[in-house]
Design a protein around this motif. Sequence first.
Motif, PDB file in Angstrom:
ATOM      1  N   LEU A   2       0.867  -1.238  -0.016  1.00 21.34           N
ATOM      2  CA  LEU A   2       0.030   0.038  -0.025  1.00 21.34           C
ATOM      3  C   LEU A   2       0.928   1.089  -0.136  1.00 21.34           C
ATOM      4  O   LEU A   2       0.305   2.497  -0.183  1.00 21.34           O
ATOM      5  CB  LEU A   2      -1.057   0.084   1.131  1.00 21.34           C
ATOM      6  CG  LEU A   2      -2.026  -1.058   1.401  1.00 21.34           C
ATOM      7  CD1 LEU A   2      -2.758  -1.118   2.567  1.00 21.34           C
ATOM      8  CD2 LEU A   2      -2.986  -1.012  -0.031  1.00 21.34           C
ATOM      9  N   SER A   3       2.245   1.077   0.137  1.00 18.06           N
ATOM     10  CA  SER A   3       3.393   2.299   0.025  1.00 18.06           C
ATOM     11  C   SER A   3       2.829   3.238  -1.079  1.00 18.06           C
ATOM     12  O   SER A   3       3.211   4.498  -1.158  1.00 18.06           O
ATOM     13  CB  SER A   3       4.384   1.775   0.107  1.00 18.06           C
ATOM     14  OG  SER A   3       4.878   1.239  -0.988  1.00 18.06           O
ATOM     15  N   GLN A   4       2.240   2.925  -2.248  1.00 22.04           N
ATOM     16  CA  GLN A   4       2.046   3.695  -3.374  1.00 22.04           C
ATOM     17  C   GLN A   4       0.853   4.722  -3.336  1.00 22.04           C
ATOM     18  O   GLN A   4       0.556   5.455  -4.048  1.00 22.04           O
ATOM     19  CB  GLN A   4       1.805   2.901  -4.583  1.00 22.04           C
ATOM     20  CG  GLN A   4       0.490   2.000  -4.491  1.00 22.04           C
ATOM     21  CD  GLN A   4       0.433   1.201  -5.674  1.00 22.04           C
ATOM     22  OE1 GLN A   4       0.715   1.679  -6.858  1.00 22.04           O
ATOM     23  NE2 GLN A   4      -0.173  -0.094  -5.393  1.00 22.04           N
ATOM     24  N   PHE A   5      -0.008   4.369  -2.151  1.00 23.15           N
ATOM     25  CA  PHE A   5      -0.957   5.354  -1.901  1.00 23.15           C
ATOM     26  C   PHE A   5      -0.699   6.482  -0.923  1.00 23.15           C
ATOM     27  O   PHE A   5      -0.259   6.108   0.211  1.00 23.15           O
ATOM     28  CB  PHE A   5      -2.133   4.638  -1.493  1.00 23.15           C
ATOM     29  CG  PHE A   5      -2.946   3.535  -2.448  1.00 23.15           C
ATOM     30  CD1 PHE A   5      -3.488   3.938  -3.655  1.00 23.15           C
ATOM     31  CD2 PHE A   5      -2.405   2.033  -2.298  1.00 23.15           C
ATOM     32  CE1 PHE A   5      -3.715   2.869  -4.571  1.00 23.15           C
ATOM     33  CE2 PHE A   5      -2.829   1.000  -3.239  1.00 23.15           C
ATOM     34  CZ  PHE A   5      -3.226   1.601  -4.498  1.00 23.15           C
ATOM     35  N   LYS A  21      -9.860  18.349   3.104  1.00 24.99           N
ATOM     36  CA  LYS A  21      -8.529  17.253   2.909  1.00 24.99           C
ATOM     37  C   LYS A  21      -7.815  17.542   4.356  1.00 24.99           C
ATOM     38  O   LYS A  21      -7.585  18.474   4.936  1.00 24.99           O
ATOM     39  CB  LYS A  21      -7.648  17.613   1.884  1.00 24.99           C
ATOM     40  CG  LYS A  21      -8.447  17.390   0.320  1.00 24.99           C
ATOM     41  CD  LYS A  21      -8.225  15.990   0.135  1.00 24.99           C
ATOM     42  CE  LYS A  21      -8.659  15.588  -1.487  1.00 24.99           C
ATOM     43  NZ  LYS A  21      -8.733  14.243  -1.330  1.00 24.99           N
ATOM     44  N   PRO A  22      -7.186  16.235   4.708  1.00 26.03           N
ATOM     45  CA  PRO A  22      -6.108  16.253   5.849  1.00 26.03           C
ATOM     46  C   PRO A  22      -4.921  17.150   5.668  1.00 26.03           C
ATOM     47  O   PRO A  22      -4.655  17.019   4.575  1.00 26.03           O
ATOM     48  CB  PRO A  22      -5.860  14.800   6.102  1.00 26.03           C
ATOM     49  CG  PRO A  22      -5.898  14.043   4.653  1.00 26.03           C
ATOM     50  CD  PRO A  22      -6.974  14.858   3.890  1.00 26.03           C
ATOM     51  N   THR A  23      -4.585  17.722   6.773  1.00 25.00           N
ATOM     52  CA  THR A  23      -3.468  18.552   6.686  1.00 25.00           C
ATOM     53  C   THR A  23      -2.138  17.472   7.055  1.00 25.00           C
ATOM     54  O   THR A  23      -1.131  17.857   6.858  1.00 25.00           O
ATOM     55  CB  THR A  23      -3.297  19.514   7.842  1.00 25.00           C
ATOM     56  OG1 THR A  23      -3.324  19.196   8.962  1.00 25.00           O
ATOM     57  CG2 THR A  23      -4.211  20.600   7.464  1.00 25.00           C
ATOM     58  N   SER A  24      -2.490  16.433   7.517  1.00 29.63           N
ATOM     59  CA  SER A  24      -1.548  15.366   8.023  1.00 29.63           C
ATOM     60  C   SER A  24      -2.206  14.213   7.990  1.00 29.63           C
ATOM     61  O   SER A  24      -3.491  14.090   8.381  1.00 29.63           O
ATOM     62  CB  SER A  24      -0.886  15.823   9.384  1.00 29.63           C
ATOM     63  OG  SER A  24      -0.346  14.806   9.855  1.00 29.63           O
ATOM     64  N   ALA A  25      -1.466  12.908   7.494  1.00 31.04           N
ATOM     65  CA  ALA A  25      -2.087  11.499   7.536  1.00 31.04           C
ATOM     66  C   ALA A  25      -0.872  10.552   7.511  1.00 31.04           C
ATOM     67  O   ALA A  25       0.105  10.875   7.327  1.00 31.04           O
ATOM     68  CB  ALA A  25      -2.978  11.397   6.134  1.00 31.04           C
ATOM     69  N   PRO A  26      -1.164   9.438   8.345  1.00 28.02           N
ATOM     70  CA  PRO A  26      -0.161   8.431   8.336  1.00 28.02           C
ATOM     71  C   PRO A  26       0.324   7.971   6.772  1.00 28.02           C
ATOM     72  O   PRO A  26      -0.521   8.011   5.965  1.00 28.02           O
ATOM     73  CB  PRO A  26      -0.941   7.303   9.001  1.00 28.02           C
ATOM     74  CG  PRO A  26      -2.424   7.495   8.781  1.00 28.02           C
ATOM     75  CD  PRO A  26      -2.602   9.047   8.726  1.00 28.02           C
ATOM     76  N   ARG A  27       1.536   7.521   6.911  1.00 28.12           N
ATOM     77  CA  ARG A  27       2.284   6.768   5.859  1.00 28.12           C
ATOM     78  C   ARG A  27       1.827   5.453   5.555  1.00 28.12           C
ATOM     79  O   ARG A  27       1.893   4.695   6.779  1.00 28.12           O
ATOM     80  CB  ARG A  27       3.688   6.928   5.589  1.00 28.12           C
ATOM     81  CG  ARG A  27       4.205   8.489   5.510  1.00 28.12           C
ATOM     82  CD  ARG A  27       5.506   8.623   5.367  1.00 28.12           C
ATOM     83  NE  ARG A  27       5.977   7.653   4.183  1.00 28.12           N
ATOM     84  CZ  ARG A  27       6.526   8.601   2.915  1.00 28.12           C
ATOM     85  NH1 ARG A  27       6.548   9.804   2.904  1.00 28.12           N
ATOM     86  NH2 ARG A  27       6.453   7.867   1.966  1.00 28.12           N
ATOM     87  N   LEU A  28       1.364   4.923   4.406  1.00 28.08           N
ATOM     88  CA  LEU A  28       1.046   3.533   4.219  1.00 28.08           C
ATOM     89  C   LEU A  28       2.343   2.516   4.285  1.00 28.08           C
ATOM     90  O   LEU A  28       2.851   2.820   3.028  1.00 28.08           O
ATOM     91  CB  LEU A  28       0.072   3.211   3.296  1.00 28.08           C
ATOM     92  CG  LEU A  28      -1.258   3.630   3.551  1.00 28.08           C
ATOM     93  CD1 LEU A  28      -1.854   3.612   2.253  1.00 28.08           C
ATOM     94  CD2 LEU A  28      -1.935   3.081   4.669  1.00 28.08           C
ATOM     95  N   GLU A  29       2.726   1.912   5.092  1.00 29.89           N
ATOM     96  CA  GLU A  29       4.132   0.948   5.059  1.00 29.89           C
ATOM     97  C   GLU A  29       3.793  -0.362   5.651  1.00 29.89           C
ATOM     98  O   GLU A  29       3.066  -0.473   6.635  1.00 29.89           O
ATOM     99  CB  GLU A  29       5.244   1.861   5.408  1.00 29.89           C
ATOM    100  CG  GLU A  29       5.492   3.329   4.874  1.00 29.89           C
ATOM    101  CD  GLU A  29       6.706   3.792   5.870  1.00 29.89           C
ATOM    102  OE1 GLU A  29       6.798   3.382   6.931  1.00 29.89           O
ATOM    103  OE2 GLU A  29       7.242   4.603   5.244  1.00 29.89           O
ATOM    104  N   GLY A  30       3.770  -1.239   5.057  1.00 28.08           N
ATOM    105  CA  GLY A  30       3.758  -2.604   5.390  1.00 28.08           C
ATOM    106  C   GLY A  30       2.175  -3.139   5.612  1.00 28.08           C
ATOM    107  O   GLY A  30       1.445  -2.322   4.698  1.00 28.08           O
TER     108      GLY A  30
END
Length: 66
Positions: A2-5, A21-30
């Motif tokens: 999912l890291s591409q999203f 839209k969010p000003t901050s969001a978690p990174r999708l990794e793993g």
Amino acid sequence: DLSQFDLKQITTMEYGGKSVKPTSAPRLEGHHVSGKFVFNTDKNINRFKIIIEGIPQINNRVFEWR
């Protein structure tokens, strides 16, 4: 993988007829991801939807708080 999203780009919060839209969001990794979304709103809210679009198999994921 999912890291591409980019959740910051594909996530929207809707409340009171507005969409932000969010000003901050978690990174999708793993496989398991945790983190916080941060949205700037013009007031305190307790009823809203968070919509994540464009991830395969379920194109629109809608999470609703009432």
